[in-house]
Scaffold this active site. Structure first.
Site, PDB file in Angstrom:
ATOM      1  N   ILE A  57      27.804   9.637  70.426  1.00  0.00           N
ATOM      2  CA  ILE A  57      27.159  10.072  69.192  1.00  0.00           C
ATOM      3  C   ILE A  57      28.268  10.846  68.491  1.00  0.00           C
ATOM      4  O   ILE A  57      28.564  11.983  68.842  1.00  0.00           O
ATOM      5  CB  ILE A  57      25.909  10.942  69.461  1.00  0.00           C
ATOM      6  CG1 ILE A  57      24.858  10.138  70.227  1.00  0.00           C
ATOM      7  CG2 ILE A  57      25.349  11.470  68.144  1.00  0.00           C
ATOM      8  CD1 ILE A  57      23.598  10.916  70.581  1.00  0.00           C
ATOM      9  N   PRO A  58      28.933  10.211  67.525  1.00  0.00           N
ATOM     10  CA  PRO A  58      30.242  10.671  67.065  1.00  0.00           C
ATOM     11  C   PRO A  58      30.241  11.887  66.126  1.00  0.00           C
ATOM     12  O   PRO A  58      30.562  11.785  64.941  1.00  0.00           O
ATOM     13  CB  PRO A  58      30.809   9.431  66.380  1.00  0.00           C
ATOM     14  CG  PRO A  58      29.605   8.705  65.883  1.00  0.00           C
ATOM     15  CD  PRO A  58      28.538   8.948  66.906  1.00  0.00           C
ATOM     16  N   CYS A  59      29.948  13.045  66.672  1.00  0.00           N
ATOM     17  CA  CYS A  59      29.960  14.270  65.883  1.00  0.00           C
ATOM     18  C   CYS A  59      31.377  14.632  65.447  1.00  0.00           C
ATOM     19  O   CYS A  59      31.561  15.372  64.481  1.00  0.00           O
ATOM     20  CB  CYS A  59      29.290  15.413  66.631  1.00  0.00           C
ATOM     21  SG  CYS A  59      29.910  15.689  68.287  1.00  0.00           S
ATOM     22  N   HIS A  60      32.387  14.089  66.128  1.00  0.00           N
ATOM     23  CA  HIS A  60      33.774  14.356  65.736  1.00  0.00           C
ATOM     24  C   HIS A  60      34.118  13.717  64.397  1.00  0.00           C
ATOM     25  O   HIS A  60      35.116  14.076  63.783  1.00  0.00           O
ATOM     26  CB  HIS A  60      34.741  13.870  66.828  1.00  0.00           C
ATOM     27  CG  HIS A  60      34.694  12.399  67.079  1.00  0.00           C
ATOM     28  ND1 HIS A  60      33.685  11.804  67.822  1.00  0.00           N
ATOM     29  CD2 HIS A  60      35.517  11.399  66.672  1.00  0.00           C
ATOM     30  CE1 HIS A  60      33.903  10.499  67.878  1.00  0.00           C
ATOM     31  NE2 HIS A  60      35.000  10.234  67.186  1.00  0.00           N
TER      32      HIS A  60
END
Length: 159
Positions: free
Chosen positions: A127-130
């Site tokens: 879950i690409p919070c970056h």
């Protein structure tokens, strides 16, 4: 019942957590909100989901954009789940700002509220919070540290 295994990534050791069917958590050791509400796990390095997950991360850290062909099951409030769903829609190699995510939810939504939800994401990288940036593309916030966020963005050729 939750199971766990460790993974040694090029940017630090990680912990994977699963309920046996889906990925419930992926954290760097020592990051903020480590393990969130998951208290106890039983180490199990042989779960099929962990083998798939390790292969996915091996490919990812080798510069590939692997397909997620396993279930993700993050636990959070309805609002956080909504934010995390939007994160999953950010394509590899692209970014959104906290404000852009907020406006997708509601015209009156606070970018700060979105930032809190993003920071509590229990499934790092998948879950690409970056891929979430501050106003004008400013590099801000990452529970595992800005140095790791920069490395992930470089890997995806965003920086």
């Amino acid at each position: 019942m939750y199971y766990s295994t460790s993974y040694n990534s090029p940017i630090g050791e990680m912990l994977f957590v699963s309920d046996g069917e889906a990925v419930c958590g992926v954290w760097f050791y020592g990051q903020k909100f480590f393990k969130n509400s998951i208290d106890k796990t039983i180490e199990n390095n042989d779960l099929a989901i962990f083998k798939k997950l390790k292969k996915w991360f091996d490919d990812y850290f080798n510069g590939l954009n692997p397909e997620i062909d396993f279930k993700l099951r993050p636990q959070g409030s309805e609002f956080r789940l909504k934010v995390w769903k939007i994160l999953c829609e950010i394509p590899y190699g692209e970014t959104l700002t906290y404000g852009e995510i907020a406006s997708r939810i509601s015209p009156n939504m606070s970018a700060q509220a979105v930032g809190v939800a993003v920071g509590h994401n229990p499934i790092s990288i998948l879950i690409p919070c970056h891929r979430v940036l501050g106003v004008n593309g400013k590099l801000t916030g990452y529970a595992a540290g800005l140095d790791r966020k920069m490395e992930l963005l470089k890997l995806e050729k965003i920086l």
